[in-house]
Design a protein around this motif. Structure first.
Motif, mmCIF file in Angstrom:
data_model
loop_
_atom_site.group_PDB
_atom_site.id
_atom_site.type_symbol
_atom_site.label_atom_id
_atom_site.label_comp_id
_atom_site.label_asym_id
_atom_site.label_seq_id
_atom_site.Cartn_x
_atom_site.Cartn_y
_atom_site.Cartn_z
ATOM 1 N N UNK A 1 69.507 -12.059 38.331
ATOM 2 C CA UNK A 1 70.902 -13.392 36.885
ATOM 3 C C UNK A 1 70.583 -13.453 35.146
ATOM 4 N N UNK B 1 67.226 -20.594 36.254
ATOM 5 C CA UNK B 1 68.021 -19.881 34.450
ATOM 6 C C UNK B 1 67.326 -20.626 33.431
ATOM 7 N N UNK B 2 66.583 -21.655 33.966
ATOM 8 C CA UNK B 2 66.696 -21.733 32.021
ATOM 9 C C UNK B 2 65.207 -21.171 31.615
ATOM 10 N N UNK B 3 64.634 -20.744 32.637
ATOM 11 C CA UNK B 3 63.520 -19.932 32.186
ATOM 12 C C UNK B 3 63.867 -18.650 31.510
ATOM 13 N N UNK C 1 75.731 -15.556 28.479
ATOM 14 C CA UNK C 1 75.870 -16.783 29.384
ATOM 15 C C UNK C 1 77.007 -17.578 30.209
ATOM 16 N N UNK C 2 77.558 -16.830 30.723
ATOM 17 C CA UNK C 2 79.331 -17.464 31.626
ATOM 18 C C UNK C 2 80.217 -18.010 30.836
ATOM 19 N N UNK D 1 70.265 -27.333 35.320
ATOM 20 C CA UNK D 1 71.265 -26.206 35.277
ATOM 21 C C UNK D 1 70.813 -25.754 37.521
ATOM 22 N N UNK D 2 71.920 -26.225 37.946
ATOM 23 C CA UNK D 2 70.695 -25.992 40.098
ATOM 24 C C UNK D 2 72.037 -24.826 40.170
ATOM 25 N N UNK E 1 71.002 -18.706 42.063
ATOM 26 C CA UNK E 1 69.705 -20.183 42.307
ATOM 27 C C UNK E 1 69.068 -20.214 43.238
ATOM 28 N N UNK F 1 67.652 -26.781 32.068
ATOM 29 C CA UNK F 1 66.627 -26.867 32.383
ATOM 30 C C UNK F 1 67.680 -28.007 34.401
ATOM 31 N N UNK G 1 75.315 -23.782 30.845
ATOM 32 C CA UNK G 1 74.543 -22.901 32.220
ATOM 33 C C UNK G 1 72.932 -22.147 31.491
#
Lengths: 328, 328
Positions: free
Chosen positions: B154, B187-189, B163-164, A169-170, B181, A167, A164
């Motif tokens: 987050x 999440x990626x940032x 990270x889960x 990951x939504x 989200x 990028x 997760x």
């Protein structure tokens, strides 16, 4: 995401089904294939799962992993071949015969570069993982998630999103994950099997590779060497060094990470990762390789020192072309 | 999860609010504090955030991180002190005066070992992170999540669950993540800032620590040393070694990982992680520390060699009590 009616109908109509996925299978490939296998079993379809390569060690804990057959054993012809997570048909490797001899071929994939090679093509590049699409198929077929199906799908979702963090990951990815945990997937157990069961020898080899990282272009390039001697001394194989380059990429200020691995027959396998601007697919292609814009690779003849100096020069040029400036 | 009415009322009644959290703050501490700060700002409360230690480098990208003040500057007395993610009052370090001089103290925490030290105690050990509880408070106060609040929450959720991946990750954790989200967290940032932007000096110190890992009890215990000399040589601070223990824990066959860090004044800060059976909260408590069943810590006087041998013996006993057997 909803599966196309045509795909669901083809699955319901088929009396014999082959499920297959790509060579060098990852968590998403194996997880999606096994989840569909279990779901179709519960519908009385008794599908076969055939793969070109064996299931990697770290995925063998997944339910039904031992039901996976080799390309040679899986037989055929089938009414329907379900090809999962493959951007093109040649990705199925030795299973190509079993696929093309099937009466109908369905292509379920999330790669933007998918070549739409099948009779039925469901390609959704918004899906973080093929497992997210497989979850849709299973739900639309009216099969309820059980703990086994949920574990397989969760493994796919987790590995293809870097737990997760990537990028792709939504919010939907998290919603699917929540539904899978509700259905009995145990995130920590899956993560422990996949990420947290490293032999010390691969960790110590990683540590040595990290300490040997060399920087160039003012720190924009981090270059890692994994020599044959290192692998032998730590007692590890090349596949155990797969994730090392990620550590070079993670370094502050680095735009391009490159890892040089001495493999068999004097060949050097090169991995490239970039963070923001450099198109490493283009660089790899010049050396006869390929991949994605931010992750690519190629294999070239050694010796290492020569290859390294040549590649670093090429990366220097790529950095300059991408607009980077630096002082050495 | 719903915040208790008494807590919500105390926040609404207070004209001056201090938000604080624990020494050596992690992503959950900083993320929860900043999310509540932004939410209370939007209610016109203008809270102050005071911390005993500075915000670690890898969390400075979070919105409003530069609004955090030191214990010396934050002033007081306040109508309400909101103490976040602290199992006991002494965890607030130099902020203890500001807290105890407040007219009311609220304790919001998810550690099982919490000592219920405040006027209002909301302790929920089911919450994966204090951020998950902070999300409940913010929602129950009627403040909508915006991208800044979502990013802070987050970050807390992601760091406290590895990270889960840790066993505290529940379906609810994923549902909260999905909502964040949806509200604009990327999440990626966040992951890139937190996990993928490490200065090389901390990576090289990690590599050295990995190479120095010692095993005992037949490989069930992996013990890591981070000496003051090592930190000085690599030019890093203690907070930059926070995640090192996870690597020791990830080793195949290891049940308990322990990391010994030489901190100021001859003290040794000890971190414990277990995988399946050993209750490390209990072990840490015996040394005056606390935490969770699978992740805990304590600080004891040195010298290192003596502490180490004592702790390893204690862990040996814990392993035996948990039913492990081994041959040396």
């Amino acid at each position: 995401m909803s599966a196309p009616e045509e795909l669901l109908q083809a699955i319901m109509d088929a009396k014999s089904i082959l499920i297959t996925t790509h060579v060098a299978p990852d968590g998403d490939a194996i997880g999606s294939a096994l989840a569909l296998k279990i779901a179709l079993d519960r519908m009385g379809k008794g599908p076969r799962v055939g793969l070109s390569d064996p299931v990697p060690e770290f995925l063998r804990f997944l339910p039904e992993a031992d039901s996976i057959e080799t390309a040679e054993c899986v037989g055929g012809p089938f009414d329907l071949a379900l090809v999962l997570d493959c951007g093109s048909l040649d990705r199925v490797g030795k299973c190509e015969n079993a696929v093309v001899s099937s009466r109908k071929v369905a292509n379920v994939d999330h790669h933007t570069t998918n070549t739409h090679f099948a009779d039925i093509n469901w390609v959704d590049s918004e899906a973080a993982a093929t497992a997210q699409m497989a979850a849709g198929i299973i739900r639309d077929l009216g099969v309820e998630f059980d703990p086994d199906i949920a574990a397989c799908l969760f493994a796919g979702l987790s590995t293809d999103t870097g737990s997760f963090r990537y990028s792709n990951t939504s919010a939907d990815t998290f919603r699917v994950a929540a539904a899978l945990v509700d259905a009995g997937a145990r995130p920590w157990e899956i993560a422990q099997n996949i990420y947290d069961t490293k032999p010390y020898k691969s960790l110590s080899a990683l540590a040595e590779a990290i300490l040997g990282i060399q920087f160039s272009s003012g720190g924009l390039i981090a270059s890692m060497e994994i020599t044959a001697e290192m692998m032998e001394r730590h007692g590890i194989t090349e596949s155990e060094t797969e994730g090392f380059i990620g550590y070079a990429r993670s370094i502050e200020g680095v735009e391009v990470a490159v890892a040089f691995r001495e493999v068999e027959d004097g060949l050097i396998r090169i991995g490239f990762r970039s963070k923001e601007k450099v198109d490493v697919a283009e660089v790899a292609a010049e050396y006869g390789g390929g991949g994605h814009v931010r992750a690519s690779g190629c294999t070239v003849p050694g010796p290492l020192a020569e290859v390294k100096s040549n590649v670093i020069s090429r990366l220097n040029r790529a950095l300059a072309e991408a607009g980077y400036t630096w002082t050495e």
